[in-house]
Design an enzyme around this catalytic site. Structure first.
Site, PDB file in Angstrom:
ATOM      1  N   CYS A 110       0.847  -1.194   0.000  1.00  0.00           N
ATOM      2  CA  CYS A 110       0.000   0.000   0.000  1.00  0.00           C
ATOM      3  C   CYS A 110       0.879   1.238   0.000  1.00  0.00           C
ATOM      4  O   CYS A 110       2.107   1.150   0.134  1.00  0.00           O
ATOM      5  CB  CYS A 110      -0.941   0.016   1.203  1.00  0.00           C
TER       6      CYS A 110
ATOM      7  N   CYS B  38       3.261   1.749   2.833  1.00  0.00           N
ATOM      8  CA  CYS B  38       4.517   0.993   2.752  1.00  0.00           C
ATOM      9  C   CYS B  38       5.598   1.834   2.086  1.00  0.00           C
ATOM     10  O   CYS B  38       6.762   1.826   2.505  1.00  0.00           O
ATOM     11  CB  CYS B  38       4.318  -0.299   1.965  1.00  0.00           C
TER      12      CYS B  38
ATOM     13  N   ASP C 142      -7.582  12.199 -29.553  1.00  0.00           N
ATOM     14  CA  ASP C 142      -6.747  11.975 -30.727  1.00  0.00           C
ATOM     15  C   ASP C 142      -7.685  11.997 -31.941  1.00  0.00           C
ATOM     16  O   ASP C 142      -8.890  11.775 -31.799  1.00  0.00           O
ATOM     17  CB  ASP C 142      -6.048  10.625 -30.604  1.00  0.00           C
TER      18      ASP C 142
ATOM     19  N   ASP D 255      -5.830   5.879 -29.430  1.00  0.00           N
ATOM     20  CA  ASP D 255      -5.867   4.490 -29.893  1.00  0.00           C
ATOM     21  C   ASP D 255      -4.519   3.969 -30.355  1.00  0.00           C
ATOM     22  O   ASP D 255      -4.392   2.784 -30.655  1.00  0.00           O
ATOM     23  CB  ASP D 255      -6.853   4.352 -31.059  1.00  0.00           C
TER      24      ASP D 255
ATOM     25  N   ASP E 163       0.006   7.558 -28.683  1.00  0.00           N
ATOM     26  CA  ASP E 163      -0.796   8.156 -27.611  1.00  0.00           C
ATOM     27  C   ASP E 163      -0.421   7.626 -26.233  1.00  0.00           C
ATOM     28  O   ASP E 163      -0.937   8.117 -25.223  1.00  0.00           O
ATOM     29  CB  ASP E 163      -2.290   7.871 -27.846  1.00  0.00           C
TER      30      ASP E 163
END
Length: 752
Positions: A31, A34, A441, A640, A644
């Protein structure tokens, strides 16, 4: 004074030489707390000058004085608090991934076995509680669940207590540990309670079920974390392992790591380019969609730049290596994605934050209950003190609190799947409703992502099947990437191949061929001006198409232009509607594309976007997002392509198109399976509904505790002599969990 300068400079140089800086993978962190613990111990280690630990990418950046401490000393310091560093420099990231995968498989195995052993305990505790020896059977089955298969909860709790911290694990360990020990005592010594006129209740099923549910949540979390680096792996996989280079005028196959500046590399059709450089000889078209996002391959002739990770099409060429190793553009993209994924502050689970306060309060109330009953409890002071303090701990069990978030998230993920929205983690659902800036995009996101013939105009002889066959045959032999769009269009008209002669590719212009003593041309405006006598009468139509961002291809004989073909990447039918819906929500919509200004302007105008930027590189998109974030905006990025991936990693919320590249999908937190932009408003609405559900669940969980804990402590005893039986407390705890689950399930009925 001047005489001392060389000595100062020399001392500074020695100190700089002694200072070392390295990034180490960190193991065993579960976590964000930590990461804070590891960072704290590193900063307090003698010789360490600076340290920062990132839970997001599980890495520590450490700068240390090599004369005071070495890497083994740094590793031992981290090990002293229960964590570890990978100090090896050979394939450290790969080894970290192997260890993560091993941990995931172990957790999966432990969770499955815990569930298998818990099932009969629940059946016995709920339906067969009067069976002879049932408590002993439950004890035997629960013991390995609590203290072997799920021992990590207690280990993590111990680590937290060493640093005076508490989280959900602390609550789980405390409540299940007390419930198990209390039940074990009642199984071993039931007469202790019988002598006092009380029944010796056991809570083995409660302890086991709580642990199994929370373990399942951790398993899902680890599964998500184990996939975070898959995008990096795939980016690295874009670079081939070996290349063919000219050494002593002989072709030799060498490792990519052996390529040196100035080497001449040979690239054949279909091969990936391994390093950055410039074309030395030959000509071809190269797919550079990983950089620009544009589907049309780029022509490469002598002197043109080529980049690692891009794919050669049909031609063969050689190029001179100019950037190798970590200097290539692909390596820079990989580094930027890594930094962007790790730079975001980890989202500390709301329940963990609450638990940090809640645990000490509950323990304090249990102790206070014990003390008050010991003082004012009369003849049965110890019995009442023990029972009521345990009842407080049982009724404060974190089951409802622990289920509040994951149940709402699980229902939200299922609801998203029903609407073609694939959600990879809770963070995307928690942040989606806050988004006020959305970046799109162009290619493959707003548009279809593949060139198609949009207009086909015959100046004359439009019904001449033989001319169509000539055009079809010429394009079939062409290496130009736009030729496929023309072939696809003509295929629908039942054309066939015909016999051509003297076929020739004209670099940078087009192609030509002879048929029945006539020469025909397919190509651009420049070719028409050079080879065709009369081509000026097409100017008006050509200008109109070009203003719409379309590429115009000419088909002509030696004397005249026969046909005009417009090719473009079509805009999706739903794009304009989706963008209008987003604007209605008050979201600023931007378009970033690697395409040219004219095409970008045309597409933006057609879909109703006023803010757009053309000719942007991957790093430009990420920088634009950083600028918006610096202005206080919560930014979502929709893309896509490989180009990107950096921007998707940088954005607060990343959304990929389902038909996009695997790398974009891996980086993104959400994927639109249908690649329909109208799913975005639905995703944001789903986020809002899910967060509302989480808040409602937390409210009911705390109301339950607010009312239940005082009653469990015996606050009603002075009024009407009522004391809450621990068994009833367990039932009330279960009821609170049911109410939380039921509230989460209401999300299934919501309209998006």
């Amino acid at each position: 004074m001047l005489a001392k300068l060389p000595l100062i400079c020399k001392t500074t140089a020695i100190m700089s030489a002694l200072l070392k800086k390295q990034t180490f993978p960190v193991l065993e962190m579960t976590c964000a707390a930590c990461a804070v613990s590891v960072e704290s111990i590193l900063k307090n280690t003698k010789g360490v000058k600076s340290a920062s630990v990132n839970y997001g990418n599980q890495q520590a950046n450490v700068e240390w004085d090599d004369s005071q401490v070495d890497v083994n000393g740094i590793q031992n310091a981290v090990r002293s608090i229960g964590y570890d560093l990978l100090v090896t420099t050979d394939n450290a990231n790969e080894k970290q991934e192997e260890i993560k995968q091993q941990n995931y498989l172990q957790l999966k195995k432990r969770t499955i076995w815990s569930a298998v052993l818990t099932a009969p305990v629940v059946i016995l505790g709920m339906f067969l509680m009067d069976l002879p020896g049932v408590n002993w059977i439950s004890l035997v089955l629960t013991l390995p669940v609590v203290f072997y298969f799920c021992r990590n909860f207690y280990i993590c709790t111990f680590k937290k207590l060493k640093h005076r911290q508490a989280n959900m694990d602390t609550l789980v360990a405390l409540s299940t540990g007390i419930a198990f020990l209390f039940s074990t005592f009642n199984t071993l010594f039931p007469e202790f309670w019988h002598a006092r006129g009380l029944h010796a209740h056991v809570y083995f099923e409660a302890a086991a079920v709580i642990i199994v549910f929370v373990s399942l949540g951790k398993l899902l979390e680890e599964k998500a974390k184990s996939n975070t680096s898959s995008a990096i792996k795939k980016l690295i996989g874009l670079q081939p392992k070996t290349v063919k280079a000219l050494r002593d005028n002989q072709e030799a196959t060498i490792q990519v790591s052996e390529v040196q500046l100035g080497d001449i590399i040979i690239i054949r059709p279909g091969e990936k380019i391994a390093v950055d450089g410039s074309v030395a000889s030959g000509q071809s078209f190269v797919d550079e969609s990983m950089i620009s996002g544009e589907p049309v391959a780029v022509e490469k002739t002598t002197g043109a730049k080529v980049f690692a990770g891009t794919i050669n099409q049909k031609g063969t060429f050689t190029f001179k290596a100019e950037k190798v190793g970590s200097d290539t553009l692909l390596s820079q993209i990989i580094k930027m994605v890594q930094e962007a994924q790790g730079s975001k502050a980890p989202v500390q689970n709301l329940v963990d934050k609450i638990a940090g306060i809640f645990v000490p309060v509950v323990i304090g109330l249990a102790l206070l209950t014990f003390i008050v009953w010991m003082i004012f409890g009369g003849d049965n002071a110890f019995t009442h003190a023990l029972l009521n303090s345990i009842t407080v701990l049982v009724i404060a069990c974190p089951c409802a609190l622990g289920l509040a978030t994951p149940t709402a998230i699980m229902v939200g993920i299922g609801k998203g799947a029903e609407n073609n929205i694939l959600i990879k983690d809770a963070e995307s659902l928690e942040i989606g409703y806050k988004v006020n800036a959305l970046i799109l995009d162009k290619t493959g996101t707003i548009t279809e992502g593949k060139p198609e013939v949009t207009d086909f105009f015959w100046l004359e002889n439009g019904d001449n099947a033989e001319l169509k066959n000539v055009l079809f045959t010429m394009e079939s032999r062409s290496e130009h990437p736009l030729a496929d769009a023309v072939i696809k269009k003509l295929n629908a008209e039942n054309v066939s191949l015909t016999g051509l002669s003297n076929f020739e590719s004209l670099t940078g212009k087009g192609i030509k061929a002879d048929w029945q003593s006539e020469t025909y041309y397919v190509g651009n405006r420049k070719l028409m001006q050079e080879a065709v006598k009369n081509s000026s009468d097409t100017n008006a139509r050509v200008s109109k198409w070009q203003s719409e961002g379309k590429t115009v291809v000419f088909f002509a004989s030696q004397t005249k232009v026969l046909a005009l073909i417009a090719i473009a990447d079509k805009i999706k039918a739903s794009s304009r509607t989706a963008i209008a819906q987003l604007k209605e929500r008050g979201i600023d919509v931007y378009m970033l594309t690697g395409d040219n200004q004219a095409t970008a302007e045309s597409v933006a105008k057609e879909v109703g976007i006023t803010n757009f930027k053309a000719e942007t590189l991957p790093a430009d998109k990420a920088e634009f997002i950083k600028t918006l974030q610096a202005e206080g905006k919560i930014v979502a990025m929709v893309g896509d392509g490989i180009n990107d991936s950096h921007a998707l990693a940088q954005a607060d919320l990343s959304i990929a198109m389902g038909k996009g590249s695997d790398i974009a999908i891996d980086v993104a937190k959400m994927t639109l399976i249908s690649s329909d932009l109208q799913s975005i408003p639905k995703a944001l609405q789903l986020s809002k509904r899910t967060v509302q559900g989480i808040r409602q669940n937390l409210f009911w969980a705390f109301i339950y505790n607010l009312i239940g804990i005082p009653i469990a402590a015996g606050i009603l005893f002075p009024v009407n002599g009522f004391l809450l039986n621990p068994m009833i407390a367990g039932a009330a705890m279960a009821l609170s969990s049911v109410s939380v689950v039921a509230n989460s399930l209401r999300l299934k009925l919501a309209k998006l």
